[in-house]
Design an enzyme around this catalytic site. Sequence first.
Site, short mmCIF file in Angstrom:
data_model
loop_
_atom_site.label_atom_id
_atom_site.label_comp_id
_atom_site.label_asym_id
_atom_site.label_seq_id
_atom_site.Cartn_x
_atom_site.Cartn_y
_atom_site.Cartn_z
N HIS A 12 -142.03 83.54 71.75
CA HIS A 12 -143.18 82.83 71.26
C HIS A 12 -143.88 81.83 72.49
O HIS A 12 -144.41 80.80 72.00
CB HIS A 12 -142.55 82.02 70.07
CG HIS A 12 -141.66 80.94 70.66
ND1 HIS A 12 -140.55 80.52 69.93
CD2 HIS A 12 -141.52 80.19 71.72
CE1 HIS A 12 -139.96 79.53 70.55
NE2 HIS A 12 -140.27 79.32 71.55
N HIS A 59 -141.45 72.55 68.78
CA HIS A 59 -141.31 71.79 70.02
C HIS A 59 -141.89 70.41 70.22
O HIS A 59 -142.89 70.29 71.03
CB HIS A 59 -142.18 72.72 71.00
CG HIS A 59 -141.61 74.15 71.50
ND1 HIS A 59 -141.97 75.05 70.36
CD2 HIS A 59 -140.81 75.12 72.15
CE1 HIS A 59 -141.32 76.48 70.50
NE2 HIS A 59 -140.76 76.27 71.50
N HIS A 193 -135.22 82.22 79.65
CA HIS A 193 -136.43 81.37 80.33
C HIS A 193 -135.75 79.91 80.43
O HIS A 193 -135.02 79.71 79.90
CB HIS A 193 -137.53 81.52 79.64
CG HIS A 193 -137.63 80.78 78.46
ND1 HIS A 193 -136.77 81.41 77.23
CD2 HIS A 193 -138.49 79.82 77.83
CE1 HIS A 193 -137.34 80.70 76.28
NE2 HIS A 193 -138.27 79.67 76.34
N GLU A 240 -132.83 79.30 72.81
CA GLU A 240 -133.58 79.70 71.38
C GLU A 240 -133.06 80.95 70.81
O GLU A 240 -133.31 81.18 69.65
CB GLU A 240 -135.00 79.81 72.02
CG GLU A 240 -135.68 78.60 72.28
CD GLU A 240 -137.17 78.84 72.73
OE1 GLU A 240 -137.93 77.88 72.75
OE2 GLU A 240 -137.52 79.87 73.06
C1 DHB Z 1 -142.87 78.68 77.54
C2 DHB Z 1 -141.75 79.61 76.83
C3 DHB Z 1 -141.41 78.74 75.75
O1 DHB Z 1 -140.49 79.41 74.73
C4 DHB Z 1 -142.13 77.34 75.32
O2 DHB Z 1 -141.72 76.98 74.21
C5 DHB Z 1 -143.00 77.00 76.08
C6 DHB Z 1 -143.35 77.59 77.30
C7 DHB Z 1 -143.15 79.55 78.90
O3 DHB Z 1 -142.63 80.58 79.23
O4 DHB Z 1 -144.25 78.85 79.44
FE FE Z 2 -139.95 77.84 72.96
#
Ligand code: DHB
Ligand code: FE
Length: 284
Positions: A12, A59, A193, A240
Amino acid sequence: MAEILAGVVCSHVPAIGAALDNGKAGEPYWRPLFRGFEPSKAWIAQLKPDVVILVYNDHGSAFSLEMIPTFALGCAAEFAPADEGWGARPVPVVEGHPELAWHIAQSVILDEFDLTIVNKMDVDHGLTVPLSLMFGQPAQWPCRVIPLAVNVVQYPPPTGNRCYNLGKAIRKAVESFDQPLRVVIFGTGGMSHQLQGPRAGLINPEFDKRFLDRLVADPQALARIPHVEYVREAGSEGIEMVMWLIMRGALDDTVKEVYRFYHVPASNTAVGHMILENVAPGAA
Ligand code: DHB
Ligand code: FE
Protein backbone atom coordinates in the site's frame (compact mmCIF):
# COMPACT_ATOMS: atom_id res chain seq x y z
CA MET A 1 -26.13 -16.36 2.70
CA ALA A 2 -23.09 -14.18 2.13
CA GLU A 3 -19.88 -15.87 1.03
CA ILE A 4 -16.18 -15.09 0.71
CA LEU A 5 -15.12 -15.88 -2.84
CA ALA A 6 -11.49 -14.84 -2.83
CA GLY A 7 -8.66 -13.02 -1.13
CA VAL A 8 -6.28 -10.39 -2.42
CA VAL A 9 -3.02 -9.28 -0.87
CA CYS A 10 -1.09 -6.21 -1.90
CA SER A 11 1.25 -3.52 -0.66
CA HIS A 12 0.00 0.00 0.00
CA VAL A 13 2.95 2.34 -0.63
CA PRO A 14 1.66 5.96 -0.54
CA ALA A 15 3.83 7.00 -3.52
CA ILE A 16 1.74 4.63 -5.68
CA GLY A 17 -1.34 6.73 -4.90
CA ALA A 18 0.61 9.94 -5.54
CA ALA A 19 1.82 8.58 -8.91
CA LEU A 20 -1.76 7.86 -9.99
CA ASP A 21 -3.19 11.09 -8.61
CA ASN A 22 -0.51 13.20 -10.31
CA GLY A 23 -0.68 11.50 -13.70
CA LYS A 24 2.72 9.77 -13.42
CA ALA A 25 1.56 6.15 -13.76
CA GLY A 26 2.90 6.00 -17.33
CA GLU A 27 6.43 7.08 -16.38
CA PRO A 28 9.21 4.47 -16.75
CA TYR A 29 9.63 4.08 -12.97
CA TRP A 30 5.94 3.30 -12.41
CA ARG A 31 4.80 1.63 -15.63
CA PRO A 32 5.98 -1.92 -14.74
CA LEU A 33 4.25 -1.71 -11.38
CA PHE A 34 0.88 -0.66 -12.75
CA ARG A 35 1.20 -3.16 -15.60
CA GLY A 36 1.48 -5.88 -12.96
CA PHE A 37 -1.98 -5.00 -11.68
CA GLU A 38 -3.74 -5.02 -15.08
CA PRO A 39 -4.73 -8.73 -14.84
CA SER A 40 -5.99 -8.09 -11.32
CA LYS A 41 -8.15 -5.17 -12.40
CA ALA A 42 -9.66 -7.35 -15.13
CA TRP A 43 -10.20 -10.21 -12.64
CA ILE A 44 -12.06 -8.07 -10.10
CA ALA A 45 -14.03 -6.19 -12.76
CA GLN A 46 -15.33 -9.55 -13.91
CA LEU A 47 -15.96 -10.91 -10.40
CA LYS A 48 -17.90 -7.78 -9.34
CA PRO A 49 -17.93 -8.37 -5.57
CA ASP A 50 -20.65 -6.65 -3.55
CA VAL A 51 -18.37 -6.02 -0.60
CA VAL A 52 -14.64 -5.86 0.07
CA ILE A 53 -13.47 -6.42 3.64
CA LEU A 54 -10.24 -4.45 3.58
CA VAL A 55 -7.64 -5.29 6.23
CA TYR A 56 -5.09 -2.49 6.51
CA ASN A 57 -3.25 -0.35 8.98
CA ASP A 58 -3.81 3.27 9.79
CA HIS A 59 -0.60 5.36 9.78
CA GLY A 60 -1.39 7.99 12.41
CA SER A 61 -4.29 9.38 10.33
CA ALA A 62 -7.47 8.24 12.10
CA PHE A 63 -5.70 7.13 15.25
CA SER A 64 -2.60 8.43 16.98
CA LEU A 65 -0.52 7.36 19.95
CA GLU A 66 -3.39 8.72 22.08
CA MET A 67 -5.53 5.74 21.15
CA ILE A 68 -4.30 2.46 19.67
CA PRO A 69 -6.98 -0.16 18.95
CA THR A 70 -5.51 -3.54 18.03
CA PHE A 71 -8.40 -4.36 15.66
CA ALA A 72 -10.84 -1.60 14.63
CA LEU A 73 -13.83 -2.47 12.44
CA GLY A 74 -15.42 0.35 10.44
CA CYS A 75 -19.20 0.13 10.86
CA ALA A 76 -20.05 3.54 9.39
CA ALA A 77 -21.99 4.24 6.19
CA GLU A 78 -19.02 6.08 4.70
CA PHE A 79 -15.34 6.81 5.27
CA ALA A 80 -13.62 9.92 3.92
CA PRO A 81 -10.08 9.80 2.49
CA ALA A 82 -7.70 11.12 5.15
CA ASP A 83 -5.52 14.20 4.83
CA GLU A 84 -2.02 12.78 5.35
CA GLY A 85 -0.28 16.13 5.08
CA TRP A 86 -0.77 17.02 1.40
CA GLY A 87 -4.58 17.19 1.41
CA ALA A 88 -6.87 14.19 1.01
CA ARG A 89 -6.27 11.97 -2.03
CA PRO A 90 -8.68 12.85 -4.87
CA VAL A 91 -10.41 9.48 -4.67
CA PRO A 92 -14.09 8.73 -4.01
CA VAL A 93 -15.48 8.56 -0.49
CA VAL A 94 -15.55 4.92 0.59
CA GLU A 95 -19.05 3.55 1.10
CA GLY A 96 -19.30 1.06 3.96
CA HIS A 97 -21.77 -1.72 4.64
CA PRO A 98 -23.04 -1.02 8.16
CA GLU A 99 -25.38 -4.02 8.29
CA LEU A 100 -22.70 -6.58 7.43
CA ALA A 101 -20.08 -4.76 9.51
CA TRP A 102 -22.28 -4.81 12.62
CA HIS A 103 -23.07 -8.45 12.01
CA ILE A 104 -19.33 -9.21 11.80
CA ALA A 105 -18.72 -7.21 14.99
CA GLN A 106 -21.40 -9.15 16.85
CA SER A 107 -20.31 -12.53 15.55
CA VAL A 108 -16.57 -12.18 16.16
CA ILE A 109 -16.93 -10.43 19.53
CA LEU A 110 -19.22 -13.23 20.73
CA ASP A 111 -16.52 -15.57 19.40
CA GLU A 112 -14.15 -13.79 21.86
CA PHE A 113 -12.25 -11.51 19.46
CA ASP A 114 -12.61 -8.10 21.09
CA LEU A 115 -12.79 -5.72 18.13
CA THR A 116 -13.13 -1.97 18.55
CA ILE A 117 -16.28 -0.74 16.80
CA VAL A 118 -15.62 2.48 14.88
CA ASN A 119 -18.47 4.67 13.65
CA LYS A 120 -16.37 7.53 12.31
CA MET A 121 -12.96 7.13 10.71
CA ASP A 122 -11.00 8.68 7.87
CA VAL A 123 -9.08 6.16 5.78
CA ASP A 124 -5.48 6.73 4.69
CA HIS A 125 -3.22 5.30 1.97
CA GLY A 126 -3.26 1.92 3.73
CA LEU A 127 -6.82 1.49 2.45
CA THR A 128 -7.11 3.77 -0.57
CA VAL A 129 -3.94 2.67 -2.41
CA PRO A 130 -5.02 -1.00 -2.62
CA LEU A 131 -8.44 0.17 -3.89
CA SER A 132 -6.70 2.27 -6.56
CA LEU A 133 -4.47 -0.63 -7.61
CA MET A 134 -7.42 -3.01 -7.97
CA PHE A 135 -10.11 -0.65 -9.30
CA GLY A 136 -8.17 2.15 -11.02
CA GLN A 137 -9.57 5.66 -10.94
CA PRO A 138 -13.39 5.40 -11.08
CA ALA A 139 -15.75 8.27 -10.15
CA GLN A 140 -17.19 5.96 -7.49
CA TRP A 141 -15.75 2.79 -5.97
CA PRO A 142 -17.68 -0.11 -7.57
CA CYS A 143 -18.47 -1.91 -4.29
CA ARG A 144 -18.97 -1.37 -0.60
CA VAL A 145 -15.88 -1.55 1.60
CA ILE A 146 -15.66 -2.59 5.26
CA PRO A 147 -12.38 -1.31 6.74
CA LEU A 148 -10.60 -3.41 9.37
CA ALA A 149 -7.69 -1.42 10.80
CA VAL A 150 -4.98 -3.39 12.59
CA ASN A 151 -2.30 -1.92 14.85
CA VAL A 152 1.08 -2.74 13.34
CA VAL A 153 2.57 0.66 14.14
CA GLN A 154 3.06 0.59 17.92
CA TYR A 155 4.48 -2.47 19.67
CA PRO A 156 2.88 -4.88 20.46
CA PRO A 157 0.99 -5.71 17.28
CA PRO A 158 -1.22 -8.83 17.27
CA THR A 159 0.49 -12.14 16.55
CA GLY A 160 0.24 -13.77 13.14
CA ASN A 161 -1.66 -16.60 14.76
CA ARG A 162 -4.22 -14.21 16.28
CA CYS A 163 -4.67 -12.63 12.87
CA TYR A 164 -5.08 -16.01 11.17
CA ASN A 165 -7.73 -17.07 13.67
CA LEU A 166 -9.53 -13.73 13.38
CA GLY A 167 -9.75 -14.41 9.64
CA LYS A 168 -11.50 -17.69 10.41
CA ALA A 169 -13.96 -15.91 12.73
CA ILE A 170 -14.65 -13.30 10.05
CA ARG A 171 -15.43 -16.04 7.54
CA LYS A 172 -17.87 -17.65 9.98
CA ALA A 173 -19.49 -14.24 10.50
CA VAL A 174 -19.85 -13.57 6.78
CA GLU A 175 -21.30 -17.02 6.12
CA SER A 176 -23.97 -16.47 8.78
CA PHE A 177 -25.17 -13.19 7.25
CA ASP A 178 -28.53 -13.74 5.60
CA GLN A 179 -28.08 -11.73 2.42
CA PRO A 180 -26.54 -13.23 -0.73
CA LEU A 181 -23.52 -10.92 -0.75
CA ARG A 182 -20.38 -11.83 -2.68
CA VAL A 183 -17.40 -10.81 -0.60
CA VAL A 184 -13.67 -10.49 -1.30
CA ILE A 185 -11.20 -9.92 1.52
CA PHE A 186 -8.02 -7.86 1.06
CA GLY A 187 -4.90 -8.11 3.23
CA THR A 188 -2.63 -5.13 2.66
CA GLY A 189 0.77 -3.72 3.61
CA GLY A 190 4.27 -5.19 3.24
CA MET A 191 6.26 -6.67 1.80
CA SER A 192 9.79 -6.17 3.14
CA HIS A 193 10.56 -2.56 3.91
CA GLN A 194 12.16 -0.43 6.59
CA LEU A 195 11.60 3.31 6.57
CA GLN A 196 13.77 4.28 9.53
CA GLY A 197 17.06 3.75 11.33
CA PRO A 198 20.37 2.31 10.11
CA ARG A 199 18.68 -0.42 8.04
CA ALA A 200 16.36 2.01 6.18
CA GLY A 201 15.82 0.79 2.62
CA LEU A 202 16.08 -2.91 3.52
CA ILE A 203 14.46 -5.27 0.99
CA ASN A 204 14.60 -9.08 1.26
CA PRO A 205 13.23 -10.75 -1.88
CA GLU A 206 14.11 -14.29 -0.68
CA PHE A 207 12.04 -13.85 2.48
CA ASP A 208 9.20 -12.19 0.55
CA LYS A 209 8.97 -14.92 -2.09
CA ARG A 210 9.02 -17.65 0.52
CA PHE A 211 6.34 -15.76 2.43
CA LEU A 212 4.12 -15.76 -0.68
CA ASP A 213 4.73 -19.50 -1.16
CA ARG A 214 3.89 -20.28 2.43
CA LEU A 215 0.86 -18.00 2.43
CA VAL A 216 -0.60 -20.21 -0.28
CA ALA A 217 0.54 -23.65 0.83
CA ASP A 218 1.32 -23.60 4.55
CA PRO A 219 -0.41 -20.68 6.28
CA GLN A 220 -0.54 -22.48 9.62
CA ALA A 221 3.26 -22.62 9.82
CA LEU A 222 3.47 -19.03 8.59
CA ALA A 223 1.13 -17.94 11.36
CA ARG A 224 3.67 -19.13 13.92
CA ILE A 225 6.47 -16.76 12.77
CA PRO A 226 7.33 -14.51 15.74
CA HIS A 227 7.39 -10.72 15.40
CA VAL A 228 11.15 -10.61 15.71
CA GLU A 229 11.51 -12.72 12.57
CA TYR A 230 9.43 -10.26 10.52
CA VAL A 231 11.51 -7.36 11.80
CA ARG A 232 14.84 -9.13 11.30
CA GLU A 233 14.07 -10.53 7.85
CA ALA A 234 11.61 -8.01 6.38
CA GLY A 235 12.47 -4.78 8.20
CA SER A 236 10.58 -2.83 10.84
CA GLU A 237 7.61 -2.12 8.55
CA GLY A 238 7.60 -5.68 7.19
CA ILE A 239 5.51 -6.49 10.26
CA GLU A 240 2.55 -5.18 8.21
CA MET A 241 2.46 -8.64 6.66
CA VAL A 242 0.78 -10.15 9.74
CA MET A 243 -2.36 -8.57 8.29
CA TRP A 244 -2.17 -10.86 5.27
CA LEU A 245 -2.85 -13.76 7.62
CA ILE A 246 -6.32 -12.35 8.41
CA MET A 247 -7.10 -12.62 4.70
CA ARG A 248 -5.66 -16.13 4.55
CA GLY A 249 -7.58 -17.33 7.62
CA ALA A 250 -10.82 -16.30 5.90
CA LEU A 251 -10.14 -18.65 2.97
CA ASP A 252 -10.20 -22.43 2.55
CA ASP A 253 -7.23 -24.43 3.82
CA THR A 254 -6.49 -25.28 0.19
CA VAL A 255 -6.85 -22.40 -2.24
CA LYS A 256 -6.32 -21.77 -5.91
CA GLU A 257 -3.55 -19.26 -6.67
CA VAL A 258 -4.96 -17.20 -9.51
CA TYR A 259 -2.24 -14.59 -9.86
CA ARG A 260 1.06 -13.48 -8.36
CA PHE A 261 3.16 -10.37 -8.92
CA TYR A 262 6.34 -9.23 -7.17
CA HIS A 263 8.08 -5.96 -7.96
CA VAL A 264 11.00 -4.04 -6.47
CA PRO A 265 11.07 -1.19 -5.77
CA ALA A 266 8.13 1.12 -5.25
CA SER A 267 9.49 3.90 -3.13
CA ASN A 268 11.25 2.01 -0.30
CA THR A 269 9.12 -1.09 -0.50
CA ALA A 270 8.95 -4.47 -2.18
CA VAL A 271 5.48 -4.76 -3.71
CA GLY A 272 3.91 -8.18 -3.38
CA HIS A 273 0.51 -9.06 -4.75
CA MET A 274 -1.49 -12.24 -5.01
CA ILE A 275 -5.05 -13.35 -5.75
CA LEU A 276 -6.30 -16.52 -4.07
CA GLU A 277 -9.68 -18.08 -4.77
CA ASN A 278 -11.69 -20.33 -2.54
CA VAL A 279 -12.21 -23.61 -4.32
CA ALA A 280 -15.51 -24.28 -2.60
CA PRO A 281 -17.03 -21.08 -1.16
CA GLY A 282 -19.38 -21.77 1.74
CA ALA A 283 -17.91 -25.22 2.39
CA ALA A 284 -15.85 -24.38 5.50
C1 DHB B 1 6.23 3.54 2.36
C2 DHB B 1 5.65 2.30 2.59
C3 DHB B 1 4.62 2.15 3.52
O1 DHB B 1 4.04 0.95 3.82
C4 DHB B 1 4.13 3.25 4.19
O2 DHB B 1 3.09 3.07 5.01
C5 DHB B 1 4.73 4.50 3.98
C6 DHB B 1 5.77 4.63 3.06
C7 DHB B 1 7.32 3.71 1.36
O3 DHB B 1 7.88 2.72 0.87
O4 DHB B 1 7.61 4.85 1.02
FE1 FE C 1 2.47 1.11 5.59
